[in-house]
Motif scaffolding. Structure first.
Motif, mmCIF file in Angstrom:
data_model
loop_
_atom_site.group_PDB
_atom_site.id
_atom_site.type_symbol
_atom_site.label_atom_id
_atom_site.label_comp_id
_atom_site.label_asym_id
_atom_site.label_seq_id
_atom_site.Cartn_x
_atom_site.Cartn_y
_atom_site.Cartn_z
ATOM 1 N N TRP A 110 37.862 40.686 70.323
ATOM 2 C CA TRP A 110 38.972 41.278 70.599
ATOM 3 C C TRP A 110 39.013 42.670 70.306
ATOM 4 O O TRP A 110 39.576 43.551 70.983
ATOM 5 C CB TRP A 110 39.763 40.296 70.079
ATOM 6 N N ASP A 111 38.900 43.077 69.102
ATOM 7 C CA ASP A 111 38.868 44.554 68.488
ATOM 8 C C ASP A 111 38.198 45.312 69.394
ATOM 9 O O ASP A 111 38.617 46.416 69.707
ATOM 10 C CB ASP A 111 38.457 44.485 67.062
ATOM 11 N N ALA A 112 36.891 44.988 69.842
ATOM 12 C CA ALA A 112 36.116 45.797 70.673
ATOM 13 C C ALA A 112 36.782 46.188 71.783
ATOM 14 O O ALA A 112 36.815 47.287 72.327
ATOM 15 C CB ALA A 112 34.806 45.177 70.959
ATOM 16 N N ALA A 113 37.341 45.124 72.558
ATOM 17 C CA ALA A 113 38.132 45.214 73.867
ATOM 18 C C ALA A 113 39.233 46.164 73.556
ATOM 19 O O ALA A 113 39.518 47.148 74.223
ATOM 20 C CB ALA A 113 38.416 43.874 74.249
ATOM 21 N N ALA A 114 39.935 46.080 72.537
ATOM 22 C CA ALA A 114 41.130 46.723 72.111
ATOM 23 C C ALA A 114 40.718 48.160 71.895
ATOM 24 O O ALA A 114 41.783 49.111 72.077
ATOM 25 C CB ALA A 114 41.848 46.119 70.960
ATOM 26 N N GLY A 115 39.502 48.270 71.645
ATOM 27 C CA GLY A 115 39.284 49.710 71.625
ATOM 28 C C GLY A 115 39.099 50.797 72.805
ATOM 29 O O GLY A 115 39.182 51.973 73.031
ATOM 30 N N PHE A 116 39.187 49.977 73.829
ATOM 31 C CA PHE A 116 39.068 50.614 75.231
ATOM 32 C C PHE A 116 40.293 50.105 76.104
ATOM 33 O O PHE A 116 40.437 50.858 77.184
ATOM 34 C CB PHE A 116 37.930 50.006 75.932
#
Length: 150
Positions: A110-116
Motif C-alpha cells: 500500500w505504501d509503495a502505491a501511495a508513493g505514486f
C-alpha cells in the motif's frame, strides 16, 4: 456455460454493470491512465483464471493501443523494465487485493502505491481491482465461454 447470471437475475446484473460504470468514472476522474487500467484488468484475470475476462481485456487492451509485449508480459511484470515504477506499484497493489490472504494487503505494498498515487487514485485503483475481481469470480463460476478467434 454453467449458468447465465445475467438472465437468472437481471436486476443484480444491472447493479453490477452500474458498479463497473461508477468505478470507471472514478478512474477517469482520478486522471489515471487507460493503459494501466487495461493492464490491471488483464493481470487480475490471469491470477483468477478467468478466460472470458482475459480474452476480453487483452482484445480491449490491444484496441486501446496497449503494446503487444506489455500485454504478453504483464504476467511477469516484475521481471522486465517494460513497466514504470508507478505501474509496478499499481500492479503489486492489484495483485495483493486479488490474492487476499489472511494478512490482507501488506502495508509495504500500500505504501509503495501511495508513493505514486494520491488518495483519489488509490481509491480508483481499489475499485478497479474490486470490480474486475468480481467479474472474474462471476465468469469462472458461470464458466463463461469465449468465442474462438481466427
Amino acid at each position: 456455460m454453467r449458468i447465465d447470471l445475467h438472465r437468472t437475475d437481471p436486476a443484480t446484473s444491472r447493479a453490477m454493470f452500474a458498479l463497473q460504470r461508477a468505478a470507471a468514472q472514478a478512474w477517469e476522474a482520478a486522471g489515471l491512465d487507460e493503459e494501466l487500467h487495461e493492464l490491471i484488468k488483464v493481470r487480475a484475470s490471469q491470477l483468477n483464471g478467468c478466460s472470458f475476462c482475459l480474452d476480453m481485456h487483452t482484445r480491449e487492451g490491444r484496441a486501446r493501443g496497449v503494446g503487444e509485449q506489455r500485454l504478453d508480459l504483464v504476467a511477469v511484470w516484475w521481471e522486465t523494465d517494460l513497466y514504470t515504477p508507478a505501474e509496478r506499484a499499481a500492479l503489486a497493489l492489484v495483485e495483493a487485493i486479488t490474492k487476499l490472504s489472511e494478512h490482507g494487503v501488506p502495508d509495504e505494498v500500500w505504501d509503495a502505491a501511495a508513493g505514486f498515487f494520491d488518495e483519489a487514485q488509490l481509491g480508483a485503483l481499489t475499485w478497479a481491482a474490486t470490480t474486475i475481481n468480481a467479474w472474474n469470480r462471476l465468469g469462472v463460476t458461470a464458466r463463461r465461454p469465449i468465442a474462438p478467434r481466427e
